[in-house]
Scaffold this active site. Sequence first.
Site, PDB file in Angstrom:
ATOM      1  CG  ASP A  69     -47.847  28.371 -26.451  1.00  0.00           C
ATOM      2  OD1 ASP A  69     -47.192  27.601 -27.196  1.00  0.00           O
ATOM      3  OD2 ASP A  69     -47.353  29.383 -25.925  1.00  0.00           O
ATOM      4  CD  GLU A 133     -42.623  30.376 -29.364  1.00  0.00           C
ATOM      5  OE1 GLU A 133     -41.625  30.936 -29.860  1.00  0.00           O
ATOM      6  OE2 GLU A 133     -43.772  30.853 -29.472  1.00  0.00           O
ATOM      7  CD  GLU A 134     -46.738  32.763 -29.508  1.00  0.00           C
ATOM      8  OE1 GLU A 134     -46.040  33.765 -29.249  1.00  0.00           O
ATOM      9  OE2 GLU A 134     -46.950  32.349 -30.660  1.00  0.00           O
ATOM     10  CG  HIS A 348     -48.559  37.240 -32.502  1.00  0.00           C
ATOM     11  ND1 HIS A 348     -47.634  37.614 -31.558  1.00  0.00           N
ATOM     12  CD2 HIS A 348     -48.377  35.901 -32.652  1.00  0.00           C
ATOM     13  CE1 HIS A 348     -46.931  36.573 -31.162  1.00  0.00           C
ATOM     14  NE2 HIS A 348     -47.377  35.514 -31.821  1.00  0.00           N
TER      15      HIS A 348
END
Length: 381
Positions: A69, A133-134, A348
Amino acid sequence: MQQDPLELTKKLIACESVTPSDAGSLKIFADLLTRYGFICEEINRGNTKNLWAKYGSGSPVFLFAGHVDVVPPGADGWKFPPFEPTEDEGFLYGRGTQDMKTSDACFAAAACEFVSKHPQFKGTIAMLFTSDEEGDGKDGTKYALEVLAEREAAPDFCIVGEPSCFKQLGDTIKNGRRGSLNGKLTVRGIQGHVEYPKKVRNPIHSAAPLLAELSQTVWDEGLPPFPATSFQISNIHAGTGAVNVVPGECIITFNIRYNPKHTAASLEKQIEDMCRKHDLDFKIEWQESASPFFSEKPYFRNELARAVQDVTGIKPEFSTSGGTSDGRFIRQRCPQVVEFGPVNDRIHKVNERIPTKDIACLSKIYFRILERIFLSEHDGN
């Protein structure tokens, strides 16, 4: 036939797997790994998908943990569409190139090459990929490990493929992380007209001395190899929007990144005692998002360092800096957990990218550590 980690990375980048969606990326892995003899199984809960893949049996058990993800692309300004992997001037662009689809692809390619060359090796190679995970992570690696604990041997060694390097691939291995504690402090006052200060109690004014003390507090000087504990206010909210109204409450959210000199409980008590010292009418909601962890045994991190040096010629440094990762869950079952992956300078961000040459190099490092673990004599300590 060897798998090309660059082409595999491109396939993963093309999957628009914003948390908690895997957008088909786990099927790519399952199809590939099954062809090479891995036993694959989905361990899903809610909207989160987790893929467990295993080859071999017995010990040592080597686990690679990754997530497919990614965070949303965010603002405009991408040089190329974020989910259309594009090579340009020596870089591969796309959301997830650093965090962390490249690591996923490189380990899968390395593992497939290893088992095809050494099908009778003694031990187990396992992979655990998650699509959460994010996000909050509760249905991801944490949940999958709880299921696996009932029937699978605990891993002896684990690499979490988070981007760990600072300036060039191979310069840093993460062998621990600080803990993370979130707090939501509500300071209550008495709402009223600004004209009548004796009839109100301004919660912003009441909280100000406390916030000054919290921001100036030296929590510790660090605990080698961990950096010092740090406190940061992330949001302050109060007021009705009108300039002539004293608010009835002020809400402050904050985060503490702490080393093993503290516990979440000890920090909670210290801050609550500070609130009482300032005579506040308050409440605090706490959330510990991660406990600190550190892989004390030197064997595995040193073997990985040698593998990095074998491939790149670089002697990596060990570090415990950075944010949280799924290593915090894995460390509860695995005594030797490290994080190693690409350079971490664009995660990000808009125009996330990785040097194309680093992809093949990273896969070679992962292949080399498998050789060092499974084809060398060692005692694992």
